[in-house]
Structures are given as C-alpha cells and as structure tokens.
Scaffold this motif. Sequence first.
Motif, mmCIF file in Angstrom:
data_model
loop_
_atom_site.group_PDB
_atom_site.id
_atom_site.type_symbol
_atom_site.label_atom_id
_atom_site.label_comp_id
_atom_site.label_asym_id
_atom_site.label_seq_id
_atom_site.Cartn_x
_atom_site.Cartn_y
_atom_site.Cartn_z
ATOM 1 N N SER A 1 0.845 -1.064 0.128
ATOM 2 C CA SER A 1 -0.080 0.037 -0.057
ATOM 3 C C SER A 1 0.837 1.402 -0.168
ATOM 4 O O SER A 1 0.689 2.013 -0.763
ATOM 5 N N LYS A 19 -5.006 8.137 5.251
ATOM 6 C CA LYS A 19 -6.083 7.106 5.356
ATOM 7 C C LYS A 19 -5.287 5.685 5.162
ATOM 8 O O LYS A 19 -5.501 4.755 5.958
ATOM 9 N N GLN A 40 -3.705 5.342 8.639
ATOM 10 C CA GLN A 40 -4.769 4.761 9.688
ATOM 11 C C GLN A 40 -4.748 3.345 9.529
ATOM 12 O O GLN A 40 -4.927 2.667 10.553
ATOM 13 N N ARG A 41 -4.852 2.741 8.304
ATOM 14 C CA ARG A 41 -5.048 1.278 7.948
ATOM 15 C C ARG A 41 -3.857 0.533 8.568
ATOM 16 O O ARG A 41 -4.054 -0.421 8.975
ATOM 17 N N GLU A 87 -3.882 0.242 12.140
ATOM 18 C CA GLU A 87 -5.194 -0.865 12.791
ATOM 19 C C GLU A 87 -4.451 -2.142 12.250
ATOM 20 O O GLU A 87 -4.759 -3.138 12.980
ATOM 21 N N SER A 88 -3.784 -2.425 11.171
ATOM 22 C CA SER A 88 -3.428 -4.005 10.680
ATOM 23 C C SER A 88 -1.911 -4.233 11.366
ATOM 24 O O SER A 88 -1.829 -5.276 10.864
#
Length: 226
Positions: free
Chosen positions: A18, A49, A52-53, A56-57
């Motif tokens: 990503s 964004k 943030q992902r 969280e991952s």
Amino acid sequence: MAVLEQAERDALKSVDDSLRQIQRSLEEAARSGALDRQTLDRLSSTARKAAQRVNESLPPQLDDHAAAEIRNRLIAILTLEIAETSSLDVADRFLMEMEAVRHIVRDVLEEQPPVELRDAANLVKLLESWLPGVTVAQLSEILGLSERALQRRRHGEGGDATHRMGLVARLVAILRLSWTDQGVAAWFHRPLSGLGGRKPIDLLEDAARERDLLLAARAGRVQGGA
C-alpha cells in the motif's frame, strides 16, 4: 521480536504494498510536473488514510520496538502540515516517512524464518541451507546439541525444536544478510559490547536476554555491511 504467523506476515506485506503504491503516485506526479495543490491534497488524504489502516493492521505479535517506530512515523504522516509548505517539500516528507515505515516492515519480514520453528527437522535443514559453509560440529555447538542429536533432529527424531534452536534460526535470519557463513558462526562466539561483553552463545538459554540478542544481531548486520 516474535515469530509471526503467515497471516500476520501477509498483513505486513500488504502494508508495504500500500505504501509503495502511494510512493509511486507521488513520485510520478512530481516527475510529470502535476504536483499541484489539488493533487497533493488528494494524495496526502490517501496517505493519511493508508497510515490509519497500517496502524490498525499491525500484528499484535509485532515486536514492541518495531511497532513503536512504525507508529511514530505514522504520527508524523498524520500530523504533517501542508498548508504553508511547498508541494515538493510536502511530497518529500511524505516519501521519507513512508520509506522509513517500509524499511522497518521489510526488516521485520526479512528476519522471519520461513518455516515453523517447532519443526526440528525443517529448522535444521533450513539452517544448513542458510549456512552451507558451517560444519556440523559448529552448528551443533551453537544449537546446544551433540552432533548425534543434531543428526537425529534432522531426520525428525528427538522431539520438537527447542527454544534455543528457534532463537538461533531467528538470529541467523538476521545475520546471514550481511555475513559469510563463518562470519555468522563467529558472531556467536564474539564478546559484544551490547551484551555487556558477553558472548551470544553463552546467553542463548536465557529467555530474559532474547531481545538483547536480537538487537545485537541487528547491530551486527549493520557492522557486516547491510
């Protein structure tokens, strides 16, 4: 520094992918002269964004030190001020912070042995494939086994891999990236300042020193030229 399950490794690879895609978009916009304020706003929103992902991952088993480094970089991305800064400067900062995160992620992934550490036969075969220039006697000593016991483990006899065997595999996974086979073997017998002058081989049974050993291996990799 925990050994990650395959799903956790896949999650980190997804993080790397990503961030790489966003880096490429920023670099392409800069090369083509299309890095205007509107484009930068769009890409910075995408980067935030993604940050943030990523947060969280992060796998719960990820080493605390690596996780803290990643989160510090993510905070820098999320709090980066772009209103009063030139587009190129903002892009450079985003690229720098994302590359720092990717570097940590790649380090973690490179340091993960590719086999189940409880499987003694696979672990021994893995170490032998990684260190073909190390003798059976040398490998046996590092693993804390007799040569006969090592042979039995290679053939699936003698029980599961010991904690020491798993730790050695993780250390070798780091060191082999920079050192020769004999250099890796010698590292275990070298007094290290990061270990208070102790030799790594003397601490392999001490669970309380596991993190110290892994950090020393990382430092050793740098000294070896990585």
